[in-house]
Design an enzyme around this catalytic site. Structure first.
Site, PDB file in Angstrom:
ATOM      1  N   LYS A  45      24.845  31.279  -5.937  1.00 14.68           N
ATOM      2  CA  LYS A  45      25.916  31.997  -5.231  1.00 14.68           C
ATOM      3  C   LYS A  45      27.296  31.426  -5.557  1.00 14.68           C
ATOM      4  O   LYS A  45      27.431  30.289  -6.004  1.00 14.68           O
ATOM      5  CB  LYS A  45      25.643  31.979  -3.734  1.00 14.68           C
ATOM      6  CG  LYS A  45      24.468  32.905  -3.391  1.00 14.68           C
ATOM      7  CD  LYS A  45      24.680  33.725  -2.170  1.00 14.68           C
ATOM      8  CE  LYS A  45      23.607  34.822  -2.118  1.00 14.68           C
ATOM      9  NZ  LYS A  45      23.163  35.109  -0.786  1.00 14.68           N
ATOM     10  N   ARG A  50      15.104  32.273  -0.897  1.00 17.18           N
ATOM     11  CA  ARG A  50      15.215  33.326  -1.913  1.00 17.18           C
ATOM     12  C   ARG A  50      15.901  32.723  -3.144  1.00 17.18           C
ATOM     13  O   ARG A  50      16.985  32.149  -3.026  1.00 17.18           O
ATOM     14  CB  ARG A  50      16.036  34.473  -1.330  1.00 17.18           C
ATOM     15  CG  ARG A  50      16.148  35.698  -2.213  1.00 17.18           C
ATOM     16  CD  ARG A  50      16.933  36.792  -1.496  1.00 17.18           C
ATOM     17  NE  ARG A  50      16.982  38.007  -2.283  1.00 17.18           N
ATOM     18  CZ  ARG A  50      17.867  38.249  -3.234  1.00 17.18           C
ATOM     19  NH1 ARG A  50      18.801  37.363  -3.521  1.00 17.18           N
ATOM     20  NH2 ARG A  50      17.828  39.399  -3.905  1.00 17.18           N
TER      21      ARG A  50
HETATM   22  C1  9MG Z   1      19.630  40.772  -1.479  1.00 15.35           C
HETATM   23  N1  9MG Z   1      20.199  39.478  -1.155  1.00 15.35           N
HETATM   24  C2  9MG Z   1      21.171  38.818  -1.844  1.00 15.35           C
HETATM   25  N2  9MG Z   1      21.466  37.661  -1.224  1.00 15.35           N
HETATM   26  C3  9MG Z   1      20.653  37.591  -0.140  1.00 15.35           C
HETATM   27  C4  9MG Z   1      20.496  36.650   0.896  1.00 15.35           C
HETATM   28  O1  9MG Z   1      21.249  35.574   0.976  1.00 15.35           O
HETATM   29  N3  9MG Z   1      19.576  36.888   1.856  1.00 15.35           N
HETATM   30  C5  9MG Z   1      18.816  38.025   1.819  1.00 15.35           C
HETATM   31  N4  9MG Z   1      17.922  38.215   2.805  1.00 15.35           N
HETATM   32  N5  9MG Z   1      18.938  38.954   0.865  1.00 15.35           N
HETATM   33  C6  9MG Z   1      19.849  38.733  -0.092  1.00 15.35           C
END
Ligand code: 9MG
Length: 300
Positions: free
Chosen positions: A238, A272
Site C-alpha cells: 500500500k 490480505r
Molecule cells: C479490495 N481491497 C483492497 N484493499 C483492501 C483491504 O485493505 N481490505 C479489504 N477487505 N479489501 C481490500
C-alpha cells in the site's frame, strides 16, 4: 437495539471467534491465515498473450493456494485511489468464469471483492464463500443480497469513495470512528439475519486515511481485535509504504511483511496479501510471538 455511531463494535468477554462460516466451508482462524489477492482487471496479466486472462488468473489463484493461501480474493473492479467504477456486466464477465473454474479446481475459500449487489449474488452462486466489500454493504441491495446467501462477509471501513478518498481524509479520533462505523455495519448485518459467525471486520488501511491515520489504526488494532469478530487487514504494497520508505510498488515486500507482522501482533486473523508465501512466513512468526505475549499478559 441498533448501535449508535459512537458505540464500539459489540465487545464480549469471550475470546474472539476463531471460525468463519463461509457458505458450507468453515475457515479455522485459530492460527491467522493469508488471503491472496487475485485481481482480474485489464493489465493484471500482461503475459504477452500466452494465456487468456481467465487461464492466467486461475493459474495464479492455484499458485497462491499452493503457496499457502487459505482464501483467494477475486476482484474485477479496482478499488485503488483514483480508480473509476466499471459497469456491472463488465465486472461479472471478468470474475464469474474465474470463480467457477477455481471452485472446480481448488478447495480454498473463494472471496469476491466487490461493492455491487448483483456481483455478490452471482459470485456466491458461482462458488464464492466470502463477500469482501470495501463499502461495508452500504450499496443499494447489498445487505439483502448477502442475507439471501450463507456466505461470510468482510465489512470494511472507507471514508469517501475510491475516486476521491485520498484527497483530504479527516478524523477527530480515527480508531474510535472506524470502530463505531464497523459497529453500525455489524448491527445492520445482524438485523437482516446474517449470523455473527459469518462476519469479519476490516479497518480499511489506505481507504480515506493519511499515513498518520493508518499508523494510529495499526497501533489501535487491539480495540477492534478485542471484539468477537475476526479482523482482516490489507496492507500489502500500500501507498503508506511509499510515504514511509519512498519505495515503488514492486519494491514494497519488506515493508509489507513488517506491516503484516505488526497486524498479527495486534490480533489480526486474516492478512490480505499479494506475496502469499512470504506473508505466510511473517504471519506464522508473528503468531508464534503473539502466543507467548498473550501468555505473559495472563501471568502478569
Ligand atoms: C479490495 N481491497 C483492497 N484493499 C483492501 C483491504 O485493505 N481490505 C479489504 N477487505 N479489501 C481490500
Amino acid at each position: 437495539m441498533g448501535a449508535r455511531p459512537s458505540d464500539p463494535p459489540p465487545a464480549s468477554t469471550d475470546r474472539p471467534a476463531v471460525k468463519l462460516h463461509c457458505a458450507g466451508r468453515i475457515l479455522d482462524l485459530a492460527e491467522p491465515v493469508v488471503m491472496g489477492v487475485l485481481n482480474v482487471t485489464p493489465n493484471s496479466f500482461s503475459d504477452g498473450g500466452r494465456y487468456t486472462n481467465i487461464d492466467a488468473a486461475v493459474s495464479q489463484g492455484l499458485a497462491m493456494q499452493a503457496a499457502g493461501a487459505a482464501i483467494l480474493d477475486v476482484g474485477g473492479e479496482s478499488t485503488r485511489p483514483g480508480a473509476d467504477p466499471v459497469p456491472v456486466q463488465v465486472e461479472l464477465d471478468r470474475v464469474i468464469p474465474v470463480i467457477e473454474r477455481l471452485r472446480r479446481e481448488t478447495d480454498a475459500v473463494i472471496s469476491i471483492d466487490t461493492m455491487k449487489a448483483e456481483v455478490m449474488h452471482a459470485a456466491v452462486a458461482a462458488g464464492a464463500g466470502l463477500v469482501n466489500d470495501v463499502m461495508g454493504l452500504q450499496a443499494e441491495g447489498a445487505l439483502e443480497a448477502v442475507a439471501r446467501t450463507d456466505a461470510a462477509v468482510c465489512l470494511m471501513h472507507m471514508q469517501g469513495e475510491p475516486r476521491t478518498m485520498q484527497q483530504s481524509p479527516q478524523y477527530r479520533d480515527v480508531v474510535a470512528e472506524v470502530a463505531a462505523f464497523l459497529a453500525v455495519r455489524v448491527q445492520a448485518c445482524l438485523d437482516v439475519g446474517i449470523a455473527p459467525e459469518r462476519l469479519c471486520i476490516d479497518p480499511g488501511f489506505g481507504f480515506g486515511k493519511s499515513l498518520d491515520h493508518n499508523l494510529e489504526l495499526l497501533g489501535g488494532l487491539p480495540v477492534l481485535t478485542a471484539c468477537r469478530y475476526p479482523v482482516l487487514v490489507g496492507l500489502s504494497r500500500k501507498s503508506m509504504l511509499a510515504a514511509l520508505l519512498g519505495r515503488a510498488v514492486d519494491e514494497r515486500l519488506a515493508g509489507s511483511l513488517a506491516l503484516a507482522t505488526a497486524a498479527v501482533l495486534g490480533g489480526a486473523r486474516i492478512v490480505r496479501a499479494h506475496d502469499v508465501r512470504e506473508t505466510l512466513d511473517a504471519v506464522r512468526v508473528a503468531a508464534a510471538i503473539a502466543s507467548k505475549l498473550g501468555k505473559k499478559d495472563q501471568n502478569a
